[in-house]
Motif scaffolding. Structure first.
Motif, PDB file in Angstrom:
ATOM      1  N   GLY B 188       0.800  -1.215   0.000  1.00  0.00           N
ATOM      2  CA  GLY B 188       0.000   0.000   0.000  1.00  0.00           C
ATOM      3  C   GLY B 188       0.833   1.265   0.000  1.00  0.00           C
ATOM      4  N   ASN B 219      -4.330  -0.767   4.026  1.00  0.00           N
ATOM      5  CA  ASN B 219      -3.948  -0.737   2.610  1.00  0.00           C
ATOM      6  C   ASN B 219      -2.960  -1.824   2.200  1.00  0.00           C
ATOM      7  OD1 ASN B 219      -5.565   1.464   2.054  1.00  0.00           O
ATOM      8  ND2 ASN B 219      -3.985   2.931   2.614  1.00  0.00           N
ATOM      9  N   GLN B 261      -1.031   5.545  -1.610  1.00  0.00           N
ATOM     10  CA  GLN B 261      -2.452   5.611  -1.993  1.00  0.00           C
ATOM     11  C   GLN B 261      -2.834   7.057  -2.259  1.00  0.00           C
ATOM     12  OE1 GLN B 261      -4.591   2.739  -1.949  1.00  0.00           O
ATOM     13  NE2 GLN B 261      -2.705   1.579  -1.673  1.00  0.00           N
TER      14      GLN B 261
END
Ligand code: SF4
Lengths: 363, 266
Positions: B188, B219, B261
């Motif tokens: 992530g 994530n 992200q």
């Protein structure tokens, strides 16, 4: 009692779940694979976790992590896969993390591997060798208990018969004594309080709260295994009281030997069986007792003779010992070969017990 | 020849020594570290511990520490810790995090630990999207064992096992692990920081914070590779460590965010 027709691997999985196993990780390897498949099907249904790991090394370390977090966790493999796990098994012994290892072995050639280990340090692994699936269900639950009780790695020594055969079983939770809270387990709650926890083979503790250190920790662990040797050895005998010939066998092979011993008794032969249930601790004191007065001690195991080392160490009269087993593997290398066959075993026992009888039978 | 008259006042006690350093230490550090002068790892440790405090996750943090000089942090971190086998931290962290999803689980590993022995662990854990944060302390050598070549040793770097300097023909190429992890779908947040200058330290702190936040947001695996100094293992004077790192490692391992992200959303 309601019997359900279950494959051994499924029965063992149900037993593990009954013992509150919450985590399992393993890498496929026959005949261990059915256990991994059963775990992946059944553990998730109970809210547990099963990971198809990238290798035996990772599977074992995932289980060690889950266990260090305070949950009942297990891994498994066989032979070569267990060899890869030995580093982790030794680590679990020395940092005192409970770890249940299912060895669904291809045969009985893993005896040294289970009882001597291959990892580093003064450790041993409690190893239970069930003779059949019903006993494996009990042993599985007992092993989770022993792993927690002694904070140590433990092994179930199964095989392809236990893994793949189907039998009617009733998986009932065993009634085992309560154990203390896992106040050593890592949950993060002690972080930042000055009393945070540590799981470490060197056990040096925190700066403000020193632990025993490697010298103290390793002496303590070694002493634990020495003590364990005195209390956890288990065995079973069949017609041993008046036996002239005593056969020593373990696991599935012992079940076959037991059957043969019963048959030979019916024919009037004074033969008996001594079955180590724990391969470590080896029930040596009991074997020394039972072999007083017997004329022959026959060791039947499906390998080139590994347990015979322990038998030699404890048998009352060493000259009485004879090896009647051998390496016998099916052509795929996964299952027992033709030696695990009642008539063959009977013939080998009789040849040693009363050679004349065999000659008569053949003539 | 001049002489100086010194008057010693024996009637009053001398003033107490300065306590400035102590007052600035994060409260999660239980005592002094025993690492070499000029080592970059204590700085990285401090950034991590400060981050856990600032994100208010201290009472649910569990660390998994591998083997290397930083292994001694086990003793001075006021954090629940599993010290595991060399390379295996992401696997152990997987077991912990799967069973305690509410915890903040981080690993602390060196380059020998993560990229040599534990390459498989970190890559597969990233591929599985394990929700853990891996901190790599990359100094390009095995510091603890005295300066041997690791998988991240840069070309030309002299080590005890590549005395003439690492060359590709004999020793192969260094592995940019952060780039590999960033390329996997299960990661992530991935970044590479350094602790060689005050600005780099501040930036690395932000990276660690975003990595732990990424774990909190679920994530997948987050990784911060931190380039740290090992003057001892590099056989350079302690005071030259930061400059040496800047000139040798940072051109090979560019500092910056590799995957985020937030960047993707932007
Ligand atoms: S050997 Fe290198 S990594 Fe280890 S403490 Fe010294 S400077 Fe730091």
């Amino acid at each position: 009692m309601t019997l359900e027709l279950l494959q051994g691997s499924v029965a063992i999985t149900r037993a593990a779940i009954a013992a509150d196993c919450r985590f399992f990780a393993g890498y496929p390897m026959s005949p261990f694979t059915p256990l991994l498949e059963a775990m992946s099907r059944e553990l998730a249904d109970t809210g547990g976790v099963c990971i198809n790991a990238e290798s035996e090394i990772e599977g074992a370390n995932m289980a060690l992590g889950a266990s260090a977090a305070g949950f009942r966790a297990a891994t498994g493999s066989c032979g070569q896969g267990i060899a890869l796990m030995q580093e982790t098994i030794a680590e679990a012994a020395l940092n005192e993390t409970p770890l249940v290892v299912f060895n669904m072995a291809r045969n009985q050639q893993d005896y040294y591997q289970c009882t001597r280990g291959g990892g580093w340090g003064d450790y041993r692994t409690i190893t239970l060798a069930p003779k059949d699936i019903t006993e494996a269900v009990e042993h599985t639950q007992l092993l989770f208990h022993l792993a927690d009780r002694y904070r140590a790695p433990v092994i179930l020594y199964g095989d392809d018969l236990l893994s793949k055969t189907q039998v009617g079983v009733d998986v009932q939770p065993l009634d085992l004594p309560d154990l203390p809270e896992k106040d050593w387990a890592l949950d993060g709650s002690a972080s930042g309080t000055g009393r945070s926890r540590q799981v470490w083979t060197f056990a040096m503790g925190k700066k403000n709260d020193p632990g025993p250190g490697p010298d103290g920790q390793w002496k303590r662990v070694a002493q634990k295994f020495a003590d364990l040797e005195q209390v956890e050895a288990r065995h079973e005998t069949v017609h041993a009281e008046d036996a002239e010939t005593l056969v020593v066998a373990f696991g599935s092979a012992a079940k076959f030997v037991e059957h043969v011993v019963e048959e030979l008794r019916e024919q009037g032969h004074k033969v008996g069986l001594f079955r180590p249930i724990t391969l470590w601790p080896f029930p040596g004191a009991a074997l020394a007792q039972v072999t007083r007065g017997v004329r022959r001690v026959l060791v039947f195991e499906i390998n080139a003779g590994q347990m015979i080392d322990d038998v030699r160490q404890w048998t009352h009269d060493r000259d009485a010992i004879e090896f009647i087993g051998g390496v016998s593997i099916d052509e795929h290398g996964l299952a027992f070969g033709p030696l695990l066959d009642a008539p063959v075993i009977a013939e080998r026992i009789l040849a040693a017990h009363s050679p004349a009888d065999v000659l008569t039978a053949r003539s | 020849m001049t002489t100086t008259d010194i008057t010693i006042d024996t009637r009053t006690a001398p003033p107490p020594p300065s306590t400035k350093a102590a007052s600035a230490a994060p409260s999660l550090i239980l005592g002094e570290h025993s690492l070499c002068p000029g080592c970059g790892e204590p700085v990285a440790l401090r950034l991590l511990l400060e981050t856990l405090q600032e994100l208010d996750v201290v009472d649910r943090s569990i660390g998994v520490v591998g083997h290397g000089c930083y292994g001694s942090f086990v003793r001075i971190m006021d954090i629940d810790v599993l010290q595991c086998l060399h390379g295996r931290a992401p696997s152990c962290a997987t077991g912990i995090k799967r069973m305690r999803p509410e915890s903040v689980v981080f690993t602390l590993q060196g380059d020998g630990d993560m990229v040599n022995e534990g390459l498989q662990e970190v890559l597969h854990s990233a591929a599985r999207g394990e929700n853990i944060t891996c901190i790599l302390l990359n100094n390009g050598v095995f510091g603890d064992t005295g300066g041997q070549q690791t998988a991240t040793t840069v070309l030309g770097q002299r080590t005890k096992t590549s005395l003439e300097g690492r060359n590709a023909a004999d020793h192969g190429y260094p592995i940019p692990i952060a780039d590999l992890v960033a390329s996997l779908q299960g990661s992530g947040y991935v970044a590479r920081g350094a602790v060689s200058t005050p600005a780099a330290v501040a930036r690395t702190k932000r990276m660690i914070k975003r990595a732990v936040q990424s774990q909190l947001d679920g994530n997948g695996l987050s990784l911060v590779e931190i380039l740290t100094m090992c003057p001892t293992g590099w056989f350079v004077p302690a005071a030259d460590g930061a400059d040496y790192q800047g000139s040798s490692m940072e051109p090979v391992y560019p500092v910056g965010e590799l995957k985020s992200q937030e960047a993707e959303r932007a």
